[in-house]
Every structure is written in structure tokens, then in C-alpha cells.
Design a protein around this motif. Structure first.
Motif, PDB file in Angstrom:
ATOM      1  N   TYR A  90       0.834  -1.199   0.000  1.00  0.00           N
ATOM      2  CA  TYR A  90       0.000   0.000   0.000  1.00  0.00           C
ATOM      3  C   TYR A  90       0.876   1.259   0.000  1.00  0.00           C
ATOM      4  O   TYR A  90       1.785   1.392   0.799  1.00  0.00           O
ATOM      5  CB  TYR A  90      -0.904  -0.035   1.233  1.00  0.00           C
ATOM      6  N   ASN A  91       0.606   2.150  -0.931  1.00  0.00           N
ATOM      7  CA  ASN A  91       1.297   3.442  -1.058  1.00  0.00           C
ATOM      8  C   ASN A  91       2.806   3.309  -1.269  1.00  0.00           C
ATOM      9  O   ASN A  91       3.557   4.226  -0.943  1.00  0.00           O
ATOM     10  CB  ASN A  91       1.011   4.348   0.140  1.00  0.00           C
ATOM     11  N   ASN A  92       3.285   2.183  -1.831  1.00  0.00           N
ATOM     12  CA  ASN A  92       4.725   2.057  -2.078  1.00  0.00           C
ATOM     13  C   ASN A  92       5.159   3.127  -3.073  1.00  0.00           C
ATOM     14  O   ASN A  92       4.353   3.637  -3.856  1.00  0.00           O
ATOM     15  CB  ASN A  92       5.084   0.640  -2.537  1.00  0.00           C
ATOM     16  N   PRO A  93       6.448   3.505  -3.058  1.00  0.00           N
ATOM     17  CA  PRO A  93       6.910   4.619  -3.894  1.00  0.00           C
ATOM     18  C   PRO A  93       6.917   4.340  -5.408  1.00  0.00           C
ATOM     19  O   PRO A  93       6.896   5.288  -6.187  1.00  0.00           O
ATOM     20  CB  PRO A  93       8.325   4.878  -3.397  1.00  0.00           C
ATOM     21  N   ASP A  94       6.916   3.085  -5.827  1.00  0.00           N
ATOM     22  CA  ASP A  94       6.966   2.791  -7.265  1.00  0.00           C
ATOM     23  C   ASP A  94       5.637   3.004  -7.974  1.00  0.00           C
ATOM     24  O   ASP A  94       5.601   3.506  -9.093  1.00  0.00           O
ATOM     25  CB  ASP A  94       7.394   1.338  -7.515  1.00  0.00           C
ATOM     26  N   ASN A  95       4.537   2.571  -7.353  1.00  0.00           N
ATOM     27  CA  ASN A  95       3.255   2.624  -8.064  1.00  0.00           C
ATOM     28  C   ASN A  95       2.059   2.892  -7.145  1.00  0.00           C
ATOM     29  O   ASN A  95       0.929   2.607  -7.528  1.00  0.00           O
ATOM     30  CB  ASN A  95       3.027   1.339  -8.854  1.00  0.00           C
ATOM     31  N   GLU A  96       2.317   3.411  -5.954  1.00  0.00           N
ATOM     32  CA  GLU A  96       1.266   3.785  -5.002  1.00  0.00           C
ATOM     33  C   GLU A  96       0.464   2.578  -4.498  1.00  0.00           C
ATOM     34  O   GLU A  96      -0.570   2.723  -3.870  1.00  0.00           O
ATOM     35  CB  GLU A  96       0.329   4.822  -5.647  1.00  0.00           C
ATOM     36  N   GLY A  97       0.940   1.365  -4.826  1.00  0.00           N
ATOM     37  CA  GLY A  97       0.228   0.163  -4.402  1.00  0.00           C
ATOM     38  C   GLY A  97      -0.859  -0.263  -5.369  1.00  0.00           C
ATOM     39  O   GLY A  97      -1.753  -1.024  -5.010  1.00  0.00           O
ATOM     40  N   HIS A  98      -0.769   0.198  -6.614  1.00  0.00           N
ATOM     41  CA  HIS A  98      -1.774  -0.098  -7.636  1.00  0.00           C
ATOM     42  C   HIS A  98      -1.896  -1.615  -7.826  1.00  0.00           C
ATOM     43  O   HIS A  98      -0.921  -2.291  -8.138  1.00  0.00           O
ATOM     44  CB  HIS A  98      -1.378   0.567  -8.951  1.00  0.00           C
ATOM     45  N   LEU A  99      -3.103  -2.130  -7.645  1.00  0.00           N
ATOM     46  CA  LEU A  99      -3.366  -3.559  -7.835  1.00  0.00           C
ATOM     47  C   LEU A  99      -3.490  -3.851  -9.320  1.00  0.00           C
ATOM     48  O   LEU A  99      -4.353  -3.298 -10.001  1.00  0.00           O
ATOM     49  CB  LEU A  99      -4.664  -3.972  -7.125  1.00  0.00           C
ATOM     50  N   MET A 100      -2.619  -4.720  -9.817  1.00  0.00           N
ATOM     51  CA  MET A 100      -2.620  -5.122 -11.214  1.00  0.00           C
ATOM     52  C   MET A 100      -2.895  -6.620 -11.266  1.00  0.00           C
ATOM     53  O   MET A 100      -2.354  -7.380 -10.477  1.00  0.00           O
ATOM     54  CB  MET A 100      -1.269  -4.843 -11.852  1.00  0.00           C
ATOM     55  N   ILE A 101      -3.719  -7.034 -12.221  1.00  0.00           N
ATOM     56  CA  ILE A 101      -4.105  -8.431 -12.352  1.00  0.00           C
ATOM     57  C   ILE A 101      -3.459  -8.989 -13.612  1.00  0.00           C
ATOM     58  O   ILE A 101      -3.753  -8.535 -14.719  1.00  0.00           O
ATOM     59  CB  ILE A 101      -5.645  -8.588 -12.448  1.00  0.00           C
ATOM     60  N   GLY A 102      -2.554  -9.954 -13.460  1.00  0.00           N
ATOM     61  CA  GLY A 102      -1.921 -10.606 -14.604  1.00  0.00           C
ATOM     62  C   GLY A 102      -2.773 -11.772 -15.072  1.00  0.00           C
ATOM     63  O   GLY A 102      -2.979 -12.724 -14.323  1.00  0.00           O
ATOM     64  N   LEU A 103      -3.292 -11.692 -16.291  1.00  0.00           N
ATOM     65  CA  LEU A 103      -4.124 -12.757 -16.845  1.00  0.00           C
ATOM     66  C   LEU A 103      -3.408 -13.465 -17.977  1.00  0.00           C
ATOM     67  O   LEU A 103      -2.775 -12.816 -18.831  1.00  0.00           O
ATOM     68  CB  LEU A 103      -5.451 -12.190 -17.372  1.00  0.00           C
ATOM     69  N   TYR A 104      -3.507 -14.780 -18.014  1.00  0.00           N
ATOM     70  CA  TYR A 104      -2.938 -15.609 -19.074  1.00  0.00           C
ATOM     71  C   TYR A 104      -4.083 -16.251 -19.845  1.00  0.00           C
ATOM     72  O   TYR A 104      -5.001 -16.820 -19.252  1.00  0.00           O
ATOM     73  CB  TYR A 104      -2.026 -16.688 -18.496  1.00  0.00           C
ATOM     74  N   ASN A 105      -4.015 -16.182 -21.178  1.00  0.00           N
ATOM     75  CA  ASN A 105      -5.049 -16.752 -22.043  1.00  0.00           C
ATOM     76  C   ASN A 105      -4.605 -18.148 -22.478  1.00  0.00           C
ATOM     77  O   ASN A 105      -3.656 -18.291 -23.249  1.00  0.00           O
ATOM     78  CB  ASN A 105      -5.267 -15.845 -23.258  1.00  0.00           C
ATOM     79  N   THR A 106      -5.313 -19.176 -22.015  1.00  0.00           N
ATOM     80  CA  THR A 106      -4.983 -20.558 -22.366  1.00  0.00           C
ATOM     81  C   THR A 106      -5.620 -20.992 -23.682  1.00  0.00           C
ATOM     82  O   THR A 106      -5.328 -22.070 -24.182  1.00  0.00           O
ATOM     83  CB  THR A 106      -5.464 -21.535 -21.267  1.00  0.00           C
ATOM     84  N   GLY A 107      -6.497 -20.155 -24.229  1.00  0.00           N
ATOM     85  CA  GLY A 107      -7.235 -20.518 -25.438  1.00  0.00           C
ATOM     86  C   GLY A 107      -6.556 -20.084 -26.722  1.00  0.00           C
ATOM     87  O   GLY A 107      -5.461 -19.520 -26.717  1.00  0.00           O
TER      88      GLY A 107
END
Length: 148
Positions: A90-107
Motif C-alpha cells: 500500500y502506497n509504495n513509492p513505485d506505483n502507489e500500491g496499484h493492484l494489477m491483475i496478470g491474466l494468461y489466455n490458455t485458449g
């Protein structure tokens, strides 16, 4: 006093981001939405911004799981199987703690994610440490910074 919750990161303050909510009184997870339109190409990973950050107690973390409908209907999975968001992200200096979701497409077909589509769910959890735990470092960055 605030205990745990979600906030909108400053870069997305005016972009109509919804703060997550549980859909029923017995739901464990808070639905996380895509903050932008994204295409996940076959056999590739796409990073989906949420426009959110999460705060919680020092002995807690936020687990991120794929929504089952995306997994079963679209063949998407989390790139890291389960996301773990530490309280000091939370609030880290690199990206403010922005939650990013990494999705992989198996199809074999691209999958389009629209802004506002629910892509994952976050579940707040507590954790235990060893009796002789002596962790004393401080987070100095964002994603992957504790392993540098």
C-alpha cells in the motif's frame, strides 16, 4: 479507525473507478474490475490495471483469485495462480500500491476485457509467522520488489 479496505490510486482518480464490494452477505471476495479495456491474446499474459490500492493490518494480506466465470467461459487464468498483496505494498513509492491483475489466455482466441468488467476477486486474510521470525526489511518498491 480504518482497518482494511480499498482506495482509488491517484492516476485513476477521475476515471470512474468503482470501489470493490461483496455481492452477497456470505461472499468472501470483493470483486475487482478492469480500469481499462484490455485484450488478452492467445498464450500471452496481459496486465489488467484496477485503478485500486488496498490497505490492511500488518498481519494481513489480500489474496487475488480469478473469477470462475472468466476461467471457465474464456479460458483465462491468473498468470501467478494466486496473487498475494502484502500490507506494505500500500502506497509504495513505485506505483502507489496499484493492484494489477496478470491474466494468461490458455485458449486460441483473443479475449477482450472491457473497462468495468469484473476480472478477479480479492479476499482479505490473516497470516502467522514463525516463533523465531526476524524479518526487519522495509519495502522500497512495487511489484516484485521484495525479491530484489
Amino acid at each position: 479507525m480504518r482497518t482494511r479496505g480499498f482506495e482509488i490510486v491517484s492516476a485513476y482518480a477521475d476515471k470512474d473507478i468503482h470501489v470493490p464490494e461483496r455481492k452477497t452477505s456470505n461472499s468472501a471476495g470483493y470483486d475487482l474490475e478492469a480500469a481499462e479495456d484490455i485484450t488478452v491474446w492467445p498464450y500471452e499474459i496481459a496486465v489488467v490495471p484496477t485503478g485500486l490500492k488496498a490497505y490492511m493490518g500488518s498481519n494481513e494480506y489480500l489474496s487475488i483469485f480469478i473469477r470462475s466465470s472468466l476461467a471457465f467461459k474464456s479460458g483465462l487464468m491468473l498468470a501467478n495462480n494466486t496473487g498475494i498483496i502484502d500490507s506494505d505494498y500500500y502506497n509504495n513509492p513505485d506505483n502507489e500500491g496499484h493492484l494489477m491483475i496478470g491474466l494468461y489466455n490458455t485458449g486460441t482466441s483473443p479475449v477482450s476485457i472491457k473497462k468495468g468488467e469484473r476480472v478477479a476477486q480479492g479476499i482479505f486474510m490473516k497470516y502467522l509467522t514463525c516463533d523465531d521470525d526476524c524479518a526487519s526489511g522495509q519495502r522500497v518498491g512495487g511489484i516484485g520488489s521484495t525479491g530484489k
